[in-house]
Design an enzyme around this catalytic site. Structure first.
Site, PDB file in Angstrom:
ATOM      1  N   ARG A  58       0.849  -1.206   0.000  1.00 44.86           N
ATOM      2  CA  ARG A  58       0.000   0.000   0.000  1.00 44.86           C
ATOM      3  C   ARG A  58       0.880   1.250   0.000  1.00 44.86           C
ATOM      4  O   ARG A  58       0.588   2.232  -0.674  1.00 44.86           O
ATOM      5  CB  ARG A  58      -0.958  -0.002   1.201  1.00 44.86           C
ATOM      6  CG  ARG A  58      -1.662   1.325   1.390  1.00 44.86           C
ATOM      7  CD  ARG A  58      -2.903   1.288   2.266  1.00 44.86           C
ATOM      8  NE  ARG A  58      -2.798   0.446   3.416  1.00 44.86           N
ATOM      9  CZ  ARG A  58      -2.042   0.684   4.503  1.00 44.86           C
ATOM     10  NH1 ARG A  58      -1.328   1.785   4.580  1.00 44.86           N
ATOM     11  NH2 ARG A  58      -2.018  -0.169   5.503  1.00 44.86           N
ATOM     12  N   TYR A 110     -17.095  16.728 -15.609  1.00 44.28           N
ATOM     13  CA  TYR A 110     -17.546  15.343 -15.430  1.00 44.28           C
ATOM     14  C   TYR A 110     -18.503  15.272 -14.232  1.00 44.28           C
ATOM     15  O   TYR A 110     -18.212  15.820 -13.155  1.00 44.28           O
ATOM     16  CB  TYR A 110     -16.330  14.429 -15.221  1.00 44.28           C
ATOM     17  CG  TYR A 110     -16.712  13.039 -14.792  1.00 44.28           C
ATOM     18  CD1 TYR A 110     -17.594  12.282 -15.556  1.00 44.28           C
ATOM     19  CD2 TYR A 110     -16.222  12.488 -13.616  1.00 44.28           C
ATOM     20  CE1 TYR A 110     -17.972  11.011 -15.149  1.00 44.28           C
ATOM     21  CE2 TYR A 110     -16.590  11.213 -13.219  1.00 44.28           C
ATOM     22  CZ  TYR A 110     -17.467  10.486 -13.985  1.00 44.28           C
ATOM     23  OH  TYR A 110     -17.848   9.239 -13.578  1.00 44.28           O
ATOM     24  N   ASP A 182      -7.779  18.749 -14.713  1.00 52.08           N
ATOM     25  CA  ASP A 182      -8.126  17.386 -15.116  1.00 52.08           C
ATOM     26  C   ASP A 182      -7.740  17.261 -16.586  1.00 52.08           C
ATOM     27  O   ASP A 182      -8.366  17.857 -17.463  1.00 52.08           O
ATOM     28  CB  ASP A 182      -9.622  17.153 -14.896  1.00 52.08           C
ATOM     29  CG  ASP A 182     -10.032  15.709 -15.192  1.00 52.08           C
ATOM     30  OD1 ASP A 182      -9.403  15.088 -16.066  1.00 52.08           O
ATOM     31  OD2 ASP A 182     -10.990  15.229 -14.562  1.00 52.08           O
ATOM     32  N   LYS A 207      -9.149   6.072 -18.970  1.00 55.56           N
ATOM     33  CA  LYS A 207      -9.487   6.541 -20.313  1.00 55.56           C
ATOM     34  C   LYS A 207      -8.288   6.358 -21.250  1.00 55.56           C
ATOM     35  O   LYS A 207      -7.825   5.244 -21.429  1.00 55.56           O
ATOM     36  CB  LYS A 207      -9.979   7.977 -20.213  1.00 55.56           C
ATOM     37  CG  LYS A 207     -11.060   8.186 -19.119  1.00 55.56           C
ATOM     38  CD  LYS A 207     -12.297   7.359 -19.395  1.00 55.56           C
ATOM     39  CE  LYS A 207     -13.444   7.474 -18.420  1.00 55.56           C
ATOM     40  NZ  LYS A 207     -13.270   7.852 -17.058  1.00 55.56           N
TER      41      LYS A 207
HETATM   42  C1  LIG Z   1     -12.865  13.987 -17.149  1.00 54.36           C
HETATM   43  C2  LIG Z   1     -12.996  12.894 -16.137  1.00 54.36           C
HETATM   44  N1  LIG Z   1     -12.368  13.007 -14.961  1.00 54.36           N
HETATM   45  C3  LIG Z   1     -12.451  12.058 -14.011  1.00 54.36           C
HETATM   46  C4  LIG Z   1     -13.213  10.922 -14.198  1.00 54.36           C
HETATM   47  C5  LIG Z   1     -13.303   9.888 -13.105  1.00 54.36           C
HETATM   48  O1  LIG Z   1     -12.468   8.815 -13.382  1.00 54.36           O
HETATM   49  P1  LIG Z   1     -12.760   7.296 -12.929  1.00 54.36           P
HETATM   50  O2  LIG Z   1     -14.018   6.861 -13.611  1.00 54.36           O
HETATM   51  O3  LIG Z   1     -11.537   6.575 -13.363  1.00 54.36           O
HETATM   52  O4  LIG Z   1     -12.931   7.314 -11.440  1.00 54.36           O
HETATM   53  C6  LIG Z   1     -13.883  10.746 -15.418  1.00 54.36           C
HETATM   54  C7  LIG Z   1     -14.692   9.548 -15.664  1.00 54.36           C
HETATM   55  O5  LIG Z   1     -15.408   9.458 -16.627  1.00 54.36           O
HETATM   56  C8  LIG Z   1     -13.775  11.775 -16.403  1.00 54.36           C
HETATM   57  O6  LIG Z   1     -14.409  11.672 -17.589  1.00 54.36           O
END
Ligand SMILES: Cc1ncc(COP(=O)(O)O)c(C=O)c1O
Length: 389
Positions: A58, A110, A182, A207
């Site tokens: 961890r 998101y 992000d 992604k």
């Molecule tokens: C732009 C963006 N940020 C963060 C996330 C969250 O990521 P995760 O689904 O891996 O927790 C997503 C998920 O679709 C996203 O599209």
């Protein structure tokens, strides 16, 4: 657009080379060229506290360390931390907030990010504000109080708005706020927020970094040592770490990130060409289009415009729901950024959690994650779905 040569770092190696090599020297124990998946949860100590850098998985794991070094190099960051999901990475960053400190979030983001900030951190005493982060004039005139962190998505999910990272970082820093970007949609191949002034970069590695719809993961890149120490403390204390196998999958995905992104962008352009000329389509949202409000910012800070395309249909929500059900190659599914093309209705799928909020998305909106199939097949598939309306 950003020049390719700018993508080199102080190692002198280009992005594509670092994606394959950074953090991934041949294994000293066996010579294995591919980073081994180290499953061991614990590591032998020669004497109490004397070990080879790892004690307990961890806290630290060799496969994770390779991934963290590689992704940090791609983001041109001093430090990198991997997590079990994008939201776990976001949560780790939000835990940097001190009592009473708030977050400024863009009015397009998101849905899960909004849910975490509004429904988890809000009730815990961290006020959040929502604003159009592309409207720097309004932000300059009326900077919201209590904001200790500005949360930028660019391009945004799902409207693909583009925020000028450099200008907003300067403004936020003048008000003493940290800037988080992000970078999930752009990836470090297309955009590197830290050199533009961001303090922290966050990814859903689920992604484009993973790239094959087979791993959920998250990542944070940061330059500042004190911020990195705080994040690393919480990474271990709260424990939202990825498994060694998941780290291996992301490392494997990242090796081809550059070639995949080039093709994602090219295929997206072919799809956009179809959409802009189709009578069923009211508006296409893609940062390369000169009438896209974020075009200038995207052209300045991105190498290319990405594989995500959104569009609004003349026929409203009914038409949008029909199109997402009628494509055959574009699979109706959530998520994005992988080799296969996906189509979705954000209002009823990925962005249900923003319904009724300032982030609500139009019902006529369709979002495409344009994959790596032949562009001719993708265009034919979309055309038949649109023609059927
Ligand atoms: C732009 C963006 N940020 C963060 C996330 C969250 O990521 P995760 O689904 O891996 O927790 C997503 C998920 O679709 C996203 O599209």
């Amino acid at each position: 657009m950003a020049d390719r040569d700018e993508q080199e770092d102080e190692s002198g190696l280009a992005f594509e080379t670092r994606a394959i090599r950074a953090g991934q020297d041949a294994d000293p124990a066996s010579g294995a060229v591919v980073t081994p998946i180290t499953l061991s949860t614990t590591f032998a100590q020669h004497a109490v506290g004397e070990h080879q850098g790892y004690e307990y998985s961890r806290s630290g794991n060799p496969t994770r360390a390779a991934l963290e070094a590689c992704l940090a190099s791609l983001e041109r960051a001093e430090h990198g931390l991997a997590f079990s999901s994008g939201l776990a990475a976001e949560d780790n960053i939000l835990r940097l907030l001190r009592p009473g400190e708030g977050v400024l979030l863009g009015h397009d983001a998101y849905g899960g990010t909004y849910r975490l900030i509004a429904s988890v951190y809000g009730p815990a005493g961290h006020p959040y504000r929502v604003a159009d982060l592309t409207d720097l004039r309004a932000l300059r005139a009326d900077w919201p109080a209590d904001v200790a962190m500005v949360w930028i998505e660019t391009p945004t999910n799902p409207l693909l708005a583009c925020v000028d990272i450099e200008a907003l970082a300067e403004l936020a820093h003048a008000h003493g706020a940290l800037v988080v970007v992000d970078n999930t949609f752009a990836t470090p191949y297309l955009q590197q927020p830290l050199p533009l002034g961001a303090d922290l970069v966050v990814h859903s590695a689920t992604k484009y970094l993973g790239g094959h719809s087979d791993v959920v993961g998250g990542f944070v890149a940061v330059d500042d040592d004190a911020l990195a120490d705080g994040l690393r403390f919480t990474q271990n204390a709260a424990g939202a770490v990825p498994s060694p196998f998941d780290c291996y999958l992301v490392l494997r995905g990242v090796k081809t990130l550059a070639v995949r992104m080039d093709r994602h962008c090219a295929n997206a352009r072919a799809v956009v060409d179809l959409l802009v000329g189709h009578p069923a389509v009211e508006r296409v949202l893609y940062p390369q289009l000169p009438d896209h409000p974020g075009h200038a910012a995207a052209a300045r800070q991105m190498r290319d415009f990405g594989g995500m395309v959104s569009f609004l249909l003349q026929g409203g929500e009914g038409a949008a729901l029909a199109v997402v059900e009628r494509t055959e190659l574009f699979t109706l599914a959530e998520s994005l950024g992988a080799v296969e093309s996906l189509i979705e209705h954000p209002g009823r799928m990925t962005h249900v959690s923003v319904a009724g909020s300032a982030l609500e998305v139009p019902g006529s909106l369709v979002r495409l994650s344009v994959g790596l199939e032949a562009a001719t097949d993708l265009v034919a598939d979309l055309r038949q779905a649109l023609d059927s309306l």
